[in-house]
Scaffold this active site. Structure first.
Site, PDB file in Angstrom:
ATOM      1  N   ASN A 133     -12.112  12.509 -16.160  1.00 20.32           N
ATOM      2  CA  ASN A 133     -10.983  13.391 -15.848  1.00 20.32           C
ATOM      3  C   ASN A 133     -10.158  13.611 -17.112  1.00 20.32           C
ATOM      4  O   ASN A 133     -10.494  13.091 -18.180  1.00 20.32           O
ATOM      5  CB  ASN A 133     -10.152  12.815 -14.698  1.00 20.32           C
ATOM      6  CG  ASN A 133      -9.618  11.444 -15.033  1.00 20.32           C
ATOM      7  OD1 ASN A 133      -8.874  11.272 -15.986  1.00 20.32           O
ATOM      8  ND2 ASN A 133     -10.018  10.439 -14.262  1.00 20.32           N
TER       9      ASN A 133
ATOM     10  N   ASP B 106     -12.109   8.406  -8.043  1.00 19.08           N
ATOM     11  CA  ASP B 106     -12.256   7.954  -6.661  1.00 19.08           C
ATOM     12  C   ASP B 106     -13.721   7.873  -6.244  1.00 19.08           C
ATOM     13  O   ASP B 106     -14.077   7.092  -5.382  1.00 19.08           O
ATOM     14  CB  ASP B 106     -11.511   8.913  -5.722  1.00 19.08           C
ATOM     15  CG  ASP B 106     -10.005   8.751  -5.862  1.00 19.08           C
ATOM     16  OD1 ASP B 106      -9.572   7.630  -6.188  1.00 19.08           O
ATOM     17  OD2 ASP B 106      -9.268   9.734  -5.657  1.00 19.08           O
TER      18      ASP B 106
ATOM     19  N   LYS C 246      -0.558   0.805  -0.518  1.00 21.92           N
ATOM     20  CA  LYS C 246      -1.081  -0.075  -1.569  1.00 21.92           C
ATOM     21  C   LYS C 246      -0.181  -1.286  -1.803  1.00 21.92           C
ATOM     22  O   LYS C 246      -0.394  -2.036  -2.745  1.00 21.92           O
ATOM     23  CB  LYS C 246      -1.297   0.719  -2.862  1.00 21.92           C
ATOM     24  CG  LYS C 246      -2.266   1.893  -2.669  1.00 21.92           C
ATOM     25  CD  LYS C 246      -2.732   2.513  -3.960  1.00 21.92           C
ATOM     26  CE  LYS C 246      -3.520   3.787  -3.661  1.00 21.92           C
ATOM     27  NZ  LYS C 246      -4.480   4.141  -4.695  1.00 21.92           N
TER      28      LYS C 246
HETATM   29  N1  CTP Z   1      -5.974   3.875  -8.199  1.00 25.43           N
HETATM   30  C1  CTP Z   1      -6.779   2.783  -8.267  1.00 25.43           C
HETATM   31  N2  CTP Z   1      -8.096   2.873  -7.886  1.00 25.43           N
HETATM   32  C2  CTP Z   1      -8.598   4.034  -7.458  1.00 25.43           C
HETATM   33  C3  CTP Z   1      -7.776   5.172  -7.397  1.00 25.43           C
HETATM   34  C4  CTP Z   1      -6.471   5.066  -7.772  1.00 25.43           C
HETATM   35  O1  CTP Z   1      -6.322   1.716  -8.644  1.00 25.43           O
HETATM   36  N3  CTP Z   1      -9.869   4.098  -7.123  1.00 25.43           N
HETATM   37  C5  CTP Z   1      -4.556   3.743  -8.576  1.00 25.43           C
HETATM   38  C6  CTP Z   1      -4.119   4.646  -9.732  1.00 25.43           C
HETATM   39  O2  CTP Z   1      -4.254   3.960 -10.954  1.00 25.43           O
HETATM   40  C7  CTP Z   1      -2.676   4.939  -9.403  1.00 25.43           C
HETATM   41  C8  CTP Z   1      -2.616   4.886  -7.888  1.00 25.43           C
HETATM   42  O3  CTP Z   1      -3.781   4.150  -7.482  1.00 25.43           O
HETATM   43  O4  CTP Z   1      -1.805   3.955  -9.890  1.00 25.43           O
HETATM   44  C9  CTP Z   1      -2.643   6.222  -7.224  1.00 25.43           C
HETATM   45  O5  CTP Z   1      -3.728   6.969  -7.691  1.00 25.43           O
HETATM   46  P1  CTP Z   1      -4.010   8.458  -7.230  1.00 25.43           P
HETATM   47  O6  CTP Z   1      -5.242   8.944  -7.936  1.00 25.43           O
HETATM   48  O7  CTP Z   1      -2.756   9.265  -7.377  1.00 25.43           O
HETATM   49  O8  CTP Z   1      -4.257   8.322  -5.692  1.00 25.43           O
HETATM   50  P2  CTP Z   1      -5.452   7.825  -4.830  1.00 25.43           P
HETATM   51  O9  CTP Z   1      -5.167   6.447  -4.391  1.00 25.43           O
HETATM   52  O10 CTP Z   1      -6.739   8.063  -5.551  1.00 25.43           O
HETATM   53  O11 CTP Z   1      -5.331   8.768  -3.543  1.00 25.43           O
HETATM   54  P3  CTP Z   1      -5.744  10.320  -3.366  1.00 25.43           P
HETATM   55  O12 CTP Z   1      -7.132  10.438  -3.864  1.00 25.43           O
HETATM   56  O13 CTP Z   1      -5.617  10.517  -1.923  1.00 25.43           O
HETATM   57  O14 CTP Z   1      -4.745  11.129  -4.153  1.00 25.43           O
END
Ligand code: CTP
Length: 410
Positions: free
Chosen positions: A208, A278, A341
């Site tokens: 990304n 993700d 979380k």
């Molecule tokens: N995060 C993580 N592990 C993942 C995804 C996210 O630890 N697999 C952490 C990121 O580092 C950030 C927080 O979770 O501090 C939120 O990440 P974000 O990408 O905004 O959200 P997601 O939890 O991925 O949710 P969504 O995909 O629904 O936006």
């Protein structure tokens, strides 16, 4: 940090003296008022006029220089200064000061001042390693003088080794460090940064647009405030935030997950600024995908572990800070993530806003805490944002120390 600070820049006679011109420019650019003091030998390498023109202040060279009507004498200047930095500091200047010799303006001023003094040595590697210089350095450190560098590299004398003047960025970071209150002393902080990289085949991967800047700023500011920082980062093209921050570089989300779990037990604060993928390709192909066989190619993806969520479940008494980079419904989504979380703070930003998000040095964020309080910040540099996030974190550290109740377990 350096705005309106009175800084004395001492320049002694080494070839690296030309670099202190750029240091002076960087310091003035940051708002400091710089007074340059040169030794006689320094003037062989560079003229006082250069420093005078760029600093806008008289350059002090001569012990018996008459500064009629001026407040600036070696004692007065030493009194009004906030800090003295000697860059480059030669073996000779270190030796003189370590042994109490004050025979010119610069050495006299070092002895007359009570403000912090920072030496940035530069010399031939054998000179630096000689027992004379090392003994002098030890002596100076024991007296509370501070050092930055020298660093390894190609030296002007043709040899390679430790002896190069520290980069200006490092010298300035050290100066800012000296001016910073150490309110994170004793805190072990894990900062994650950057993107993750999920391989598809031997030559391709999915990643990304995160550059790591926000996480690097968090790491730098936490270290500056006295924390023991570990930086766990995805692949990046940035220079290290500081030499004294150990860096662990990983590629995939699963690698970041394993490393985060390893360091989590032993830390007090986790700042999860990484943009973790993700999903990852379900299978990593052994051979390079070719376009010859098909017109389309479907990539099947599977979920990666949610690192922060797992840390939130494991959390005993750590403080957890997450980030939420959103493109819509910023506050609602950030609030859900904060709760789901088990976080103490979440830093939300709308990455569609100009000046916020990936690849820029600025950010516009809102900080939400577990009590439902929201702090909205204007457009700021990522360093400034990091500092304000840390201000919020330190409040939680103090609450925790006082045993105050908090909605998240500690
Ligand atoms: N995060 C993580 N592990 C993942 C995804 C996210 O630890 N697999 C952490 C990121 O580092 C950030 C927080 O979770 O501090 C939120 O990440 P974000 O990408 O905004 O959200 P997601 O939890 O991925 O949710 P969504 O995909 O629904 O936006």
């Amino acid at each position: 940090m350096l705005k309106n600070r009175e800084i004395i820049l001492g320049v002694s006679g080494g070839i690296a003296a030309y670099k202190s011109v750029e240091l002076l420019r960087e310091l003035t650019k940051r708002g400091a008022n710089v007074h340059v003091v040169m030794t006689k030998n320094a003037q062989q390498f560079i003229t006082p006029l250069t420093f005078q023109t760029l600093s806008g202040n008289p350059v002090l060279c001569d012990m018996f220089q008459l500064l009629m009507g001026s407040k600036i004498g070696h004692v007065t200047l030493a009194d009004i200064a906030d800090l003295m930095v000697i860059a480059p500091a030669t073996a000779n200047i270190l030796g003189k000061i370590a042994n109490g010799i004050a025979d010119d303006f610069l050495t006299t001023m070092v002895m007359a001042t009570t403000v912090p003094v920072l030496f940035a040595p530069s010399m031939n590697v054998n000179m630096w390693e000689s027992s004379f210089v090392q003994n002098n350095v030890e002596k100076l450190k024991a007296h509370g003088y501070q050092f930055i560098g020298p660093i390894e590299g190609d030296l002007a004398c043709g040899s390679v080794g430790k002896g190069k003047l520290a980069d200006n960025e490092e010298i300035i970071e050290k100066i800012e460090d000296i001016f910073t209150q150490k309110d994170f002393q004793g805190q072990r902080v894990l900062v994650t940064a950057g993107p993750t990289l999920e391989p598809i085949d031997p030559v391709r991967s999915i990643t990304n647009r995160s550059t790591g800047r926000m996480g690097f700023a968090m790491a730098r500011m936490a270290r500056r405030r006295g924390a023991e920082v570990t930086l766990l980062t995805g692949p990046h093209y940035l220079s290290l935030p500081r030499r004294d921050i150990p860096q662990i570089v990983v590629n995939s989300a699963r690698e970041m997950h394993d490393a985060a779990m390893h360091y989590f037990e032993d830390c007090h604060i986790v700042i999860m600024a990484a943009a973790v993928a993700d999903f990852r390709p379900k299978a990593i192909l052994e051979q390079k995908i070719t376009k010859r066989k098909n017109e389309t190619h479907i990539l099947e993806m599977e979920k990666n572990p949610d690192i922060l969520k797992e840390l939130g479940e494991k959390k005993k008494n750590q403080i957890l800070v997450g980030f939420a980079a959103e493109t819509s419904e910023l506050m609602e989504k950030a609030e859900v993530k904060l709760k789901e979380k088990n976080l103490d703070l979440i830093v939300a930003n709308d990455v569609t806003e100009p000046g916020a998000g990936f690849g820029v040095d600025t950010n516009i964020v809102k900080i939400l805490d577990a009590l439902g309080k929201v702090k909205k910040l204007p457009l700021l540099s990522k360093d400034e944002v990091a500092d304000i996030i840390l201000d919020q974190v330190v409040k939680l550290v103090k609450m925790k120390e006082k045993g105050r109740p908090w909605p998240r377990n500690w």
